[in-house]
Design an enzyme around this catalytic site. Sequence first.
Site: not given
Length: 528
Positions: A67, A69, A218, A279-280, A309, A422, A482, A528
């Site tokens: 420990r 030295k 990149r 995707k995204h 893609g 949401n 709703d 989020h």
Amino acid sequence: MSERFQVRRALLSVSDKTGLVEYAQRLASHGVELVSTGGSARTLKEAGLAVKDVADLTGYPEMMEGRVKTLHPAVHGGLLYLRDKESHVEDAERHGIEPIDLVYINLYPFEATVASGAGFEECIENIDIGGPAMLRAAAKNGHSVAVCTDADDLAGVLAEMDDNDATVSAEHGRRLAAKTYARTAAYDAAISGWYASQLEETAPDWIGFGGGLLQGLRYGENPHQSAAFYQTGEKRPGVANARQVQGKELSYNNINDTDAAYELIGELGEETPAVAIIKHANPCGVALGESPIEAYREALACDPTSAFGGIVALNRMLDEATAEEITKIFTEVVIAPGADEGALAVFEKKKNLRLLLANGLPDPAAKGRMVKTVAGGLLVQDRDFGRITRDELRVVTEKAPDESQMDDLLFAWRVAKHVKSNTIVYARDRATVGIGAGQMSRIDSARIAARKAEDAAEAAGWDAPRTKGCVAASDAFFPFPDGLLQAASAGATAVIQPGGSIRDDDVIAAANEAGIAMVFTGMRHFRH
């Protein structure tokens, strides 16, 4: 101040001794005196090299099981004194302190010890004290001392010495110094983070994060943004620890999306073949199936337009038939625990397709931290490891879900956890049939998910969208009836949501009137 400095004495003290003898031999060939400690010194002496033990510098033997030295003025003075400052030179001569011009220290493997699951005491013993102290001292004098924290650093210094009469440029020394402070900061961050976890501190007074460069990129999200990819000590299966078998270099967005895909597939476990198409950073199709190819086809059917893609994640070994199916449309990245020879041969024909093998699935219940930057600060939170079992669901309507609906509700809920808020997820027969992500109002998410299902039905030539008879998952409560009624109009017959709105009674009444079964989880999954 000189623009170059001579390397006459080097201190070598490494935990990982790979290549140590060869590097030391090259230093010795330049007439550099070698100083070393403990196991490093023994390794060099056994190779026939002339080595001075650090105890010969300090006048003290190594003690307390190693420990203590190197914590001594003979070492730190040799690193720190300014060679061109007369008072420093006089102090060094008065106390017999000789310069140390090069340091090669790779630290005790604390991060690897923690990752191995070692106990408290073993982790403590792998906290390096002398190493960081010497590195930081040498780095403070970086224009006069070449400080190397890994073999690549030392190889670079030796290459320069070979071409410049055993001298190193001050500029090179400063670059090494900057890297050194980053390395010791990351090392200390790993220790402090581990200690906080041992003490179960959720909000320590100070917090540190660090990692090593895995890949220069990149650009970032957009071409005008610079970016890089760093790897922490966490061994969680995923994009940072996966092996890229083939394909172009991953981009910033590829990495972000692949992480989202593999975290979602981990949520679904390994019992049943599963596929997620991202995707995204949002899923555009997720499904379970009797086989990987069946799961892929079902996931693709949810939103084949958006899947173009995209990123494909599997929870099983990738087989040849599934690989053939995946390559029928353009796919950026495929990530799976493994791949058989047939699958590798299929993908080899698609040179630009990136294939990553992760050798395992991430544990959705494992704790961890997530970090987000804000102006002037960091937001730090636990990873969302919340999970709900069937027994924890609370039926709140007159009508209860049947067994098939319950399976789909849990599946939809686990997918919704990985969709930006949401969100509304429609699912049927263990496959998503419509996903509405990231809207400012929940009713808009419900509408978008329904429209996606209609588009998919039109593309496939079905008589009706597959939302007819589906279930719906909402990542947070319905603030008004709703959103629920929109899901019902799309064809949902059962709903899973957290509950907790001040208008829960109104929402429950609307579900009863519509003849819909509904369960509360008591847990939300904002993303989020």
